[in-house]
Design an enzyme around this catalytic site. Structure first.
Site, PDB file in Angstrom:
ATOM      1  CG  ASP A  17      -2.125   0.940   0.979  1.00 26.75           C
ATOM      2  OD1 ASP A  17      -2.071   1.758   0.020  1.00 26.75           O
ATOM      3  OD2 ASP A  17      -3.094   0.881   1.749  1.00 26.75           O
TER       4      ASP A  17
HETATM    5  C1  BGC Z   1      -4.872   3.473   0.128  1.00 30.72           C
HETATM    6  C2  BGC Z   1      -4.964   2.519  -1.045  1.00 30.72           C
HETATM    7  C3  BGC Z   1      -4.723   3.268  -2.326  1.00 30.72           C
HETATM    8  C4  BGC Z   1      -3.362   3.956  -2.251  1.00 30.72           C
HETATM    9  C5  BGC Z   1      -3.015   4.734  -3.502  1.00 30.72           C
HETATM   10  C6  BGC Z   1      -3.591   4.286   0.116  1.00 30.72           C
HETATM   11  O1  BGC Z   1      -3.587   5.258   1.115  1.00 30.72           O
HETATM   12  O2  BGC Z   1      -4.951   2.755   1.336  1.00 30.72           O
HETATM   13  O3  BGC Z   1      -6.206   1.889  -1.075  1.00 30.72           O
HETATM   14  O4  BGC Z   1      -4.790   2.406  -3.418  1.00 30.72           O
HETATM   15  O5  BGC Z   1      -3.373   4.859  -1.148  1.00 30.72           O
HETATM   16  O6  BGC Z   1      -3.828   5.841  -3.631  1.00 30.72           O
END
Ligand code: BGC
Length: 800
Positions: A229
């Site tokens: 993530d």
């Molecule tokens: C979120 C993800 C997301 C990523 C990119 C993170 O903070 O938890 O779900 O895909 O950011 O935007």
């Protein structure tokens, strides 16, 4: 044996190390003439490709895209074909925008209804969540775009989401928190997966070899790549060693240099690095080979798909002979949401909608006799008596009120958990006044998750559209006027009151550890077993017609049920198959969802439906043997319209292995008396000592402490920073819009500074900042400045 050995042999160590983290916020590293770059974009319910300034919180503008209903909404359809179709559109939009990977779908289990991100997740049930995710993935990947289901795994609270440690017993972990992903991977064949921010039983998900290699690859046959993530990479070398292929976003030269050093000092075998590169290259080559930038999008078609998806996901919660409405009835439309819809969540999934509808503009397309509109309430939650007065006046002149209400933007968002399950007070006050008029009140809800409804008796009918995407307004009107008979069923339980939610007062856990004390009793598994009344049970949803269930036949491979539409209009019913084992020697919920089918029937029509058993129907996870097993026993098989409305029941004897009488579980757990479960009983179930916060050591912050922990810092200036952030957050909240950047920072561990600044900060600099925070201001400051210049120099090294 490496698939891409020929390419890997031509790469230098520096180049291989550089492939393991991003080039920018959204792109992977390319190597001239050998490896192209992939573009990754959110999100689960619409493409969020940023071209200009990038951030990962949905703040900066992205290209226009179709905004489909969010996952929670789509799951209410229980319709795999529909979810597949939405996925297909997402894949097409990605392809046309030269995006290779879509970061979604999100399928974490809704452990508690207050998780701020539940709108982005499918269900409290792993079977439903897994099936929905698999359908979405198949759709996305149909034309060569890659899906990256997220967040793997046990990531069910937003508070401290990047640093909290999910303490979960192995059965619950396997039977709930990973079964959803298992179905998504095995049946959806996802070519990527996103590891979650959190730790699981003491190990970061992204560094968890048992999760990323043993379970994911060896057991489920995953053959794609694992991406962190955003900012979720804790120890890059440990990640690569344990099966993580790509740390995002780009970390400048810091990430690659850590890998190079680890290979050179023997901490990481180069062959392991080669394996990770090979796994990643496979998907880079596949996905970039099939891209076609010239593809054009049929926006009208996609808008229609969004509408169809929203329509088929609407849940009719209550109907006292009001709906559908006819063309003669005089109708007042009340509520700000009718002019400015609440249709998607907040955070990384925010879509720049291509063609957003609102109810007022759509009304003229429907045979409804609307005489006027009143705003009714302020979006910011402040009470406005004039608005209420105006709405009541209008209601008095009409037979029907359509009240558009629900949760406003600051009630649910990525990055923060909900503080209440209530609807805003000013909307509840308005409803109370409207209910006193002679008009019948139809409440039309927009909210991404469960809400409490102490006002349920004041409404004559309730329709729930969830967060229904750009075409939600017309979709709802189709249902209101009866063009479409509602067929949605809740993906989650609606408790009567939040006080009924097990361990509700402990959510979100404030400390480092998030104890999954519910174990197997999440959602309906608890209410059902504990025989606790709910407002609306899991799987619940009414129709304008009625269905009769007959002739349940339990066969060795599945069940057969004959379903008849006994009403006067055509409709769809979701037959739900639950399985229980009341004689079990194991800790078990009374029953669990193991299959479902959505069936369309004309008036008086009958169909015999077959719902198959599969490998998940009777299994449990045998912790001692570390494998799935089936208990030899008699199983009850139920067919019903929701988990509390079982129409038919039979049983089947299944041969498996004999299970010894359990001794390790307390009576409270066995009877699902969760309000009496103690931490010691949880510890007994968990099977080993559970870690606890070291309250004495709160003032000494380390790399994994989050910015919110500055509250305890020794340095008074650091504490001051905490208070500033906290008051800014509160101010944003009052204004009615959460500040996502600040929320992200608030929950961010210190180490993330070295992961999300594209090389500006490195890990030693983080340590020196911590030195300052921990009371050694001048020593820390001096070292920080020195390291800053060293790091700047390091960023100039040429690696690719
Ligand atoms: C979120 C993800 C997301 C990523 C990119 C993170 O903070 O938890 O779900 O895909 O950011 O935007």
């Amino acid at each position: 044996m490496l698939k891409h050995g020929a390419v890997i042999n031509q790469l230098t160590l520096e180049q291989k190390a550089s492939l393991m983290s991003g080039k920018t916020t959204w792109e992977t590293q390319d190597i001239e003439e050998l490896v192209p770059s992939m573009f990754l974009s959110d999100g689960p319910h619409g493409l969020r490709k940023q071209l200009g300034e990038s951030d990962h919180l949905g703040l900066n503008e992205s290209v226009p895209a179709t905004c489909f209903p969010t996952a929670a909404t789509l799951a209410n359809s229980w319709d795999e074909e529909l979810v597949h179709e939405v996925g297909e559109c997402l894949g097409e939009e990605a392809k046309a925008n030269d995006v290779q990977v879509i970061l979604g779908p999100g399928l974490n289990i809704k452990k508690n209804p207050k998780c701020g991100r539940n709108f982005e997740y499918y269900s409290e049930d792993p079977y439903l969540a897994g099936k929905m995710a698999a359908a979405s993935i198949r759709g996305i990947q149909k034309n060569g775009t890659i899906a990256s289901p997220k967040h793997f795994a046990a990531n069910s609270q937003e508070y401290r989401r990047m640093a909290s440690d999910s303490i979960v017993d192995e059965r619950a972990f396997r039977e709930l928190y990973t079964t959803n992903f298992e179905i998504a991977i095995r049946e959806g064949k996802a070519k990527s997966i996103m590891s979650s921010y959190n730790l699981i039983n003491g190990v970061y998900a992204n560094e968890n070899g048992s999760l990323l290699r043993k379970i994911l690859r060896d057991e489920w046959g995953f053959d794609g790549f694992v991406v962190t993530d955003w900012g979720g990479d804790n120890d890059h070398v440990a990640g690569v060693k344990n099966g993580s292929n790509l740390a995002m976003p780009g970390q400048g030269k810091n990430g690659p240099l850590e890998i190079i050093a680890a290979v050179n000092n023997g901490q990481l075998a180069e062959s392991t690095l080669d394996e990770r590169v090979d796994e990643l290259l496979e998907i880079i080559f596949q996905s970039t080979a099939t891209q076609n930038k010239n593809e054009t999008i049929d926006w009208d078609k996609h808008h229609q798909v969004a509408k169809e998806a929203a329509k088929r996901s609407v849940v009719l919660l209550k109907n006292e002979n009001v709906l559908p409405l006819n063309a003669q009835q005089k109708i007042a439309v009340i509520g700000d949401f009718a002019q400015e819809p609440r249709y998607q969540g907040a955070g990384s999934s925010v879509v720049n909608s291509k063609k957003l509808e609102n109810t007022l503009d759509c009304l003229s397309d429907y045979p409804l006799n609307v005489t006027g509109f009143a705003q009714g309430y302020q979006r910011d939650g402040k009470m406005n008596q004039d608005m209420v007065g105006e709405a009541v006046n209008l209601a008095q002149k009409n037979e029907i009120v359509l009240l558009y209400a629900g949760l406003t933007e600051n009630f649910e968002s990525e990055g923060m958990d909900r503080t209440t399950l209530s609807m805003p007070d000013n909307q509840q006050q308005l409803l109370k006044e409207l209910a006193k008029t002679k008009a019948k009140v139809v409440v039309i809800l927009a909210a991404g998750a469960a809400i409490e409804m102490p006002w349920v008796n004041q409404a004559d009918a309730i329709l729930h559209g969830y967060l229904s995407g750009e075409a939600g307004a017309s979709a709802m009107l189709e249902v209101i006027c009866g063009n479409y008979n509602p067929s949605g069923k809740l993906n989650e339980t609606y408790p009567e009151s939040y006080t009924d939610v097990p361990f509700g007062e402990e959510f979100p856990e404030q400390g480092k550890y998030a104890y999954y004390k519910e174990s197997l009793f999440v959602g309906y598994r608890y209410y059902d077993t504990a025989e606790k009344k709910t407002l609306f049970p899991f799987g619940y949803g009414l129709s304008y017609t009625s269905f009769n269930y007959q002739d349940l036949q339990v066969q060795s491979d599945g069940i057969k049920v004959t379903l008849t539409n006994t009403g006067d209009v055509s409709g769809e019913e979701v037959i739900q198959m639950y399985v229980g084992c009341s004689q079990s020697k194991l800790l078990r919920p009374k029953k669990e969802l193991k299959g479902f089918k959505k069936v369309q029937l004309e008036p008086k029509e009958s169909k015999t439906v077959f719902i198959p058993f599969d490998d998940k129907t009777f299994r449990y996870y045998d912790v001692k043997q570390q494998k799935w097993a089936i208990e030899s026993n008699t199983y009850e098989v139920f067919a019903g319209s929701h988990c509390q409305d079982i129409r038919l029941k039979d049983s089947i004897v299944v041969n498996g292995t004999n299970v010894d009488e359990i001794s390790e579980v307390s009576e409270h757990y066995l009877n699902a008396e969760l309000s009496s479960v103690t931490i010691q009983e949880f510890e007994q179930l968990y099977g080993k000592e559970i870690p606890k916060d070291d309250k004495k050591n709160m003032t000494e912050l380390n790399r994994t402490a989050v910015i919110a922990d500055l509250k305890h810092a020794k340095n008074p200036c650091a504490r001051g920073v905490y208070h500033i952030i906290n008051s800014l957050l509160k101010r944003g909240q009052k204004k009615g819009k959460p500040d996502l950047n600040l929320l992200f920072i608030y929950n961010m561990p210190f180490r993330t500074m070295a992961k999300m600044t594209n090389g500006l900060v490195n890990m030693p600099m983080v340590d020196y900042i911590l030195l300052m925070v921990n009371g050694h201001f001048f020593r820390g400051c001096y070292r920080l400045i020195k390291e800053y210049f060293k790091n700047q120099k390091r960023q100039k090294v040429k690696l690719v």
